[in-house]
Design an enzyme around this catalytic site. Structure first.
Site, PDB file in Angstrom:
ATOM      1  N   HIS A  63      44.131  35.812  35.580  1.00  0.00           N
ATOM      2  CA  HIS A  63      44.468  34.999  34.401  1.00  0.00           C
ATOM      3  C   HIS A  63      43.642  35.379  33.172  1.00  0.00           C
ATOM      4  O   HIS A  63      42.497  35.825  33.290  1.00  0.00           O
ATOM      5  CB  HIS A  63      44.200  33.520  34.697  1.00  0.00           C
ATOM      6  CG  HIS A  63      44.921  33.026  35.902  1.00  0.00           C
ATOM      7  ND1 HIS A  63      44.474  31.978  36.659  1.00  0.00           N
ATOM      8  CD2 HIS A  63      46.073  33.438  36.504  1.00  0.00           C
ATOM      9  CE1 HIS A  63      45.306  31.772  37.664  1.00  0.00           C
ATOM     10  NE2 HIS A  63      46.299  32.641  37.594  1.00  0.00           N
ATOM     11  N   LYS A  72      33.750  34.362  30.263  1.00  0.00           N
ATOM     12  CA  LYS A  72      33.493  33.481  31.411  1.00  0.00           C
ATOM     13  C   LYS A  72      32.220  33.884  32.127  1.00  0.00           C
ATOM     14  O   LYS A  72      31.962  35.066  32.339  1.00  0.00           O
ATOM     15  CB  LYS A  72      34.667  33.539  32.397  1.00  0.00           C
ATOM     16  CG  LYS A  72      35.965  32.978  31.832  1.00  0.00           C
ATOM     17  CD  LYS A  72      37.171  33.280  32.685  1.00  0.00           C
ATOM     18  CE  LYS A  72      38.448  32.859  31.972  1.00  0.00           C
ATOM     19  NZ  LYS A  72      39.656  33.375  32.648  1.00  0.00           N
ATOM     20  N   TYR A 132      32.557  27.833  36.531  1.00  0.00           N
ATOM     21  CA  TYR A 132      32.433  28.834  35.484  1.00  0.00           C
ATOM     22  C   TYR A 132      32.491  28.207  34.103  1.00  0.00           C
ATOM     23  O   TYR A 132      33.196  27.220  33.879  1.00  0.00           O
ATOM     24  CB  TYR A 132      33.450  29.971  35.629  1.00  0.00           C
ATOM     25  CG  TYR A 132      34.875  29.573  35.797  1.00  0.00           C
ATOM     26  CD1 TYR A 132      35.339  29.083  37.009  1.00  0.00           C
ATOM     27  CD2 TYR A 132      35.777  29.712  34.760  1.00  0.00           C
ATOM     28  CE1 TYR A 132      36.668  28.742  37.181  1.00  0.00           C
ATOM     29  CE2 TYR A 132      37.106  29.382  34.925  1.00  0.00           C
ATOM     30  CZ  TYR A 132      37.542  28.890  36.131  1.00  0.00           C
ATOM     31  OH  TYR A 132      38.854  28.552  36.300  1.00  0.00           O
ATOM     32  N   ASP A 169      51.015  32.182  40.137  1.00  0.00           N
ATOM     33  CA  ASP A 169      50.442  33.504  40.435  1.00  0.00           C
ATOM     34  C   ASP A 169      51.436  34.386  41.201  1.00  0.00           C
ATOM     35  O   ASP A 169      51.385  35.610  41.104  1.00  0.00           O
ATOM     36  CB  ASP A 169      49.128  33.346  41.192  1.00  0.00           C
ATOM     37  CG  ASP A 169      48.058  32.744  40.294  1.00  0.00           C
ATOM     38  OD1 ASP A 169      46.988  32.376  40.806  1.00  0.00           O
ATOM     39  OD2 ASP A 169      48.302  32.631  39.062  1.00  0.00           O
TER      40      ASP A 169
END
Ligand code: T46
Length: 182
Positions: A63, A72, A132, A169
Site C-alpha cells: 500500500h 513510515k 507504525y 489486496d
C-alpha cells in the site's frame, strides 16, 4: 543510542534502538525525535500512529498514498513479520526494486520507509502486532494497492502457503497500472 543500517535501497533504514534490559524486563525509547534526526539526518514530523494485529500467514500490502505520501516508521511488538518496501520513485536508481527485512518483538528493530514507496508485510508468527508512525494522515481516497506478487517487482516473499489477503489486496494492481512518483 540509535544505530542505523542502510539497506539495499539506501533511503530505507533499519534502526536498532538501545534496549536496557534488567531482571525486571526491558526499557527502550521507541521514538526520540532528536535521536532519530541525529542518527538519520532526517527531519520528520509524524502525525499518526497506527496499530494492526494479524494472524499467521496474513499479508498486508503493498500500500501507499500518492497525493499525500506517507513516510513510515514500523516496529513489531508481538511476533515476527517480513516487511517490504518497493521503490516507486522514477528518478531513483533503485526504481522498481524492493527490499525486505525481518522485524520482530525480540530485537525491537524498526524500519524507516520514506514517502515514495509501497509498503507491505507478511506474518510469520502465530500472531503479530505492528505499530507504525506515519508522516501524513490517512486518506482513503488516495490509497493505492500494488499487487503483492506483481511479476515486475517480483518480491521474494518467504511464504509458507497461500497468504491471507484482504479483498482489497486480492485486487491489487500491477506495477505498470499504479501511479508512481517523479
Ligand atoms: C491504513 C488505515 C486504515 N484505516 C481503516 C480503513 C479500514 O476500515 C480499516 C483497515 O484498513 P486496511 O485494510 O487498509 O488496513 P491494512 O491492510 O493494514 O493497511 C495498511 O497496511 C499497510 C501495510 C500499510 O503500510 C498502510 O499503512 C495501510 O494501508 O482501517 C484507518 O482508519 N486509518 C488508516 O490509517
Amino acid at each position: 543510542m540509535l544505530k542505523v543500517q542502510p539497506l539495499a535501497i539506501p533511503e530505507v533504514l533499519l534502526l536498532e534502538p538501545q534496549i536496557f534490559r534488567d531482571q525486571r524486563g526491558f526499557f527502550f525509547e521507541s521514538f526520540n525525535q532528536r535521536a532519530f534526526m541525529a542518527a538519520t539526518g532526517l527531519e520528520v514530523n509524524f502525525v499518526q500512529d497506527n496499530h494492526s494485529a494479524s494472524q499467521q500467514g496474513v499479508l498486508r500490502g503493498l500500500h501507499y498514498q500518492h497525493q499525500q505520501p506517507q513516510g513510515k516508521l514500523i516496529r513489531v511488538i508481538e511476533g515476527e513479520i517480513f516487511d517490504v518496501a518497493v521503490d516507486l520513485r522514477q528518478s531513483s536508481p533503485t526504481y522498481g526494486q524492493w527490499v525486505g527485512v525481518w522485524l520482530n518483538a525480540e530485537t525491537h528493530h524498526q524500519l524507516w520507509i520514506p514517502a515514495g514507496f509501497a509498503h507491505g508485510f507478511w506474518v510469520k508468527s502465530a500472531t503479530a502486532q505492528v505499530l507504525y508512525k506515519a508522516t501524513d494522515y490517512y486518506n482513503p481516497g488516495d490509497e493505492h494497492t500494488l499487487l503483492w506478487n506483481d511479476p515486475t517487482v517480483a518480491v521474494d516473499w518467504p511464504l509458507s502457503g497461500e497468504p491471507l489477503l484482504s479483498a482489497k489486496d486480492q485486487q491489487g494492481k500491477p506495477f505498470g497500472c499504479v501511479p508512481h512518483f517523479a
